[in-house]
Design a protein around this motif. Structure first.
Motif, short mmCIF file in Angstrom:
data_model
loop_
_atom_site.label_atom_id
_atom_site.label_comp_id
_atom_site.label_asym_id
_atom_site.label_seq_id
_atom_site.Cartn_x
_atom_site.Cartn_y
_atom_site.Cartn_z
N PRO A 170 0.82 -1.22 0.00
CA PRO A 170 0.00 0.00 0.00
C PRO A 170 0.85 1.26 0.00
O PRO A 170 1.94 1.28 0.57
CB PRO A 170 -0.79 -0.12 1.31
N PRO A 171 0.37 2.32 -0.63
CA PRO A 171 1.12 3.58 -0.61
C PRO A 171 1.13 4.15 0.81
O PRO A 171 0.09 4.20 1.48
CB PRO A 171 0.35 4.48 -1.57
N ALA A 172 2.28 4.58 1.26
CA ALA A 172 2.42 5.11 2.61
C ALA A 172 1.51 6.32 2.82
O ALA A 172 0.93 6.49 3.90
CB ALA A 172 3.88 5.47 2.88
N LEU A 178 -3.28 8.87 5.46
CA LEU A 178 -4.64 9.37 5.31
C LEU A 178 -5.63 8.46 6.05
O LEU A 178 -6.56 8.94 6.70
CB LEU A 178 -5.00 9.47 3.82
N HIS A 179 -5.40 7.17 5.99
CA HIS A 179 -6.24 6.22 6.72
C HIS A 179 -6.14 6.49 8.22
O HIS A 179 -7.15 6.48 8.93
CB HIS A 179 -5.83 4.79 6.39
N ALA A 180 -4.92 6.74 8.70
CA ALA A 180 -4.73 7.06 10.11
C ALA A 180 -5.53 8.31 10.49
O ALA A 180 -6.17 8.36 11.55
CB ALA A 180 -3.25 7.26 10.42
N GLU A 207 -6.20 3.62 18.49
CA GLU A 207 -5.21 2.54 18.40
C GLU A 207 -5.00 2.10 16.95
O GLU A 207 -3.87 1.89 16.52
CB GLU A 207 -5.60 1.35 19.28
N LYS A 208 -6.07 1.96 16.22
CA LYS A 208 -5.95 1.59 14.80
C LYS A 208 -5.23 2.69 14.03
O LYS A 208 -4.43 2.41 13.15
CB LYS A 208 -7.33 1.33 14.18
N ALA A 209 -5.54 3.94 14.36
CA ALA A 209 -4.88 5.08 13.70
C ALA A 209 -3.39 5.06 13.98
O ALA A 209 -2.58 5.27 13.07
CB ALA A 209 -5.50 6.39 14.17
N ARG A 210 -3.01 4.78 15.20
CA ARG A 210 -1.59 4.70 15.56
C ARG A 210 -0.90 3.60 14.77
O ARG A 210 0.21 3.78 14.27
CB ARG A 210 -1.43 4.43 17.06
N HIS A 211 -1.58 2.47 14.66
CA HIS A 211 -1.01 1.33 13.92
C HIS A 211 -0.79 1.70 12.46
O HIS A 211 0.28 1.43 11.89
CB HIS A 211 -1.94 0.13 14.04
N GLU A 212 -1.77 2.33 11.83
CA GLU A 212 -1.65 2.69 10.42
C GLU A 212 -0.56 3.74 10.20
O GLU A 212 0.19 3.67 9.24
CB GLU A 212 -2.98 3.20 9.86
N TYR A 213 -0.48 4.70 11.11
CA TYR A 213 0.55 5.74 10.99
C TYR A 213 1.94 5.12 11.10
O TYR A 213 2.82 5.40 10.29
CB TYR A 213 0.36 6.83 12.04
N THR A 214 2.11 4.25 12.09
CA THR A 214 3.40 3.58 12.28
C THR A 214 3.74 2.73 11.06
O THR A 214 4.89 2.72 10.60
CB THR A 214 3.36 2.71 13.55
N ARG A 215 2.77 2.05 10.54
CA ARG A 215 2.96 1.24 9.33
C ARG A 215 3.40 2.11 8.16
O ARG A 215 4.30 1.75 7.40
CB ARG A 215 1.64 0.54 9.03
N ASP A 233 7.67 4.30 4.42
CA ASP A 233 8.27 5.48 3.79
C ASP A 233 8.35 6.60 4.82
O ASP A 233 7.36 7.28 5.10
CB ASP A 233 7.42 5.93 2.59
N PHE A 234 9.54 6.78 5.34
CA PHE A 234 9.74 7.76 6.40
C PHE A 234 9.42 9.18 5.96
O PHE A 234 9.08 10.04 6.78
CB PHE A 234 11.17 7.67 6.93
N SER A 235 9.47 9.46 4.68
CA SER A 235 9.24 10.82 4.20
C SER A 235 7.80 11.29 4.38
O SER A 235 7.52 12.48 4.26
CB SER A 235 9.65 10.95 2.74
N VAL A 236 6.87 10.38 4.68
CA VAL A 236 5.48 10.78 4.87
C VAL A 236 5.18 11.20 6.31
O VAL A 236 4.04 11.50 6.66
CB VAL A 236 4.48 9.67 4.44
N GLN A 237 6.22 11.25 7.12
CA GLN A 237 6.06 11.64 8.52
C GLN A 237 5.31 12.96 8.64
O GLN A 237 5.57 13.90 7.90
CB GLN A 237 7.45 11.77 9.14
N ASP A 238 4.37 13.01 9.58
CA ASP A 238 3.54 14.19 9.80
C ASP A 238 3.56 14.50 11.29
O ASP A 238 2.92 13.79 12.08
CB ASP A 238 2.12 13.91 9.31
#
Length: 166
Positions: free
Chosen positions: A88-90, A95-97, A107-115, A120-125
């Motif tokens: 999946p695209p990072a 966006l899912h998070a 908790e699900k949001a945290r999991h998706e963000y970490t994933r 791709d570390f460049s998508v860090q927000d």
């Protein structure tokens, strides 16, 4: 007319000459999105998907527009389809998070963000990171090389504390 408006107009003019150009249509939609012209951006992302069904950039852009317009269920349908892919695209995971956090599923949001960051570390927000209440502080972008690695010789504060114990 601002430089951004001039660029948008130039892209619209180019599309008159080449109306079936999906990348050009997506570029225009991106510019409209960045100008908060969400209805127009949505129209152009949809047009791009007509020209290039399944185009990942157009799908992701359309999902982002839906989020900005408060059309969360539409955004979620698009994003869930994107994240079902084997790779999946990072950006879709981030966006899912955001959508999961908006729905209270922390908790699900945290999991998706970490994933997403793992892919791709460049998508860090940073703002999303803080809203999710994640414990580890994100690494500053200037410490990351262009290929996503941490620059040599960079250590975090915890590593220094561990070395002091020796």
């Amino acid at each position: 007319m601002t430089a951004n408006e001039e660029s948008i107009q130039a892209l619209k003019d180019a599309l008159k000459v080449s109306p079936d150009n999906a990348p050009l249509t997506i570029h225009l939609a991106d510019m409209l999105m960045s100008s908060a012209r969400y209805d127009e951006a949505s129209d152009h992302y949809s047009r791009a998907l007509t020209l290039a069904p399944g185009n990942e950039a157009a799908r992701l852009g359309l999902a982002q527009v839906c989020l900005q317009q408060g059309k969360y269920s539409q955004a979620l349908v698009i994003v869930e389809d994107l994240i079902r892919q084997a790779k999946p695209p990072a950006k879709a995971l981030v966006l899912h998070a955001r959508l999961l956090l908006n729905d209270g599923q922390i908790e699900k949001a945290r999991h998706e963000y970490t994933r997403a960051i793992d892919l791709d570390f460049s998508v860090q927000d940073t703002s999303l990171f803080e809203r999710l209440g994640l414990k580890e502080k994100p690494i500053e972008r200037e410490l990351i090389t262009t290929d996503g690695r941490i620059r040599a010789g960079v250590r975090d504060d915890d590593d220094e504390d561990e070395d002091d114990d020796d």
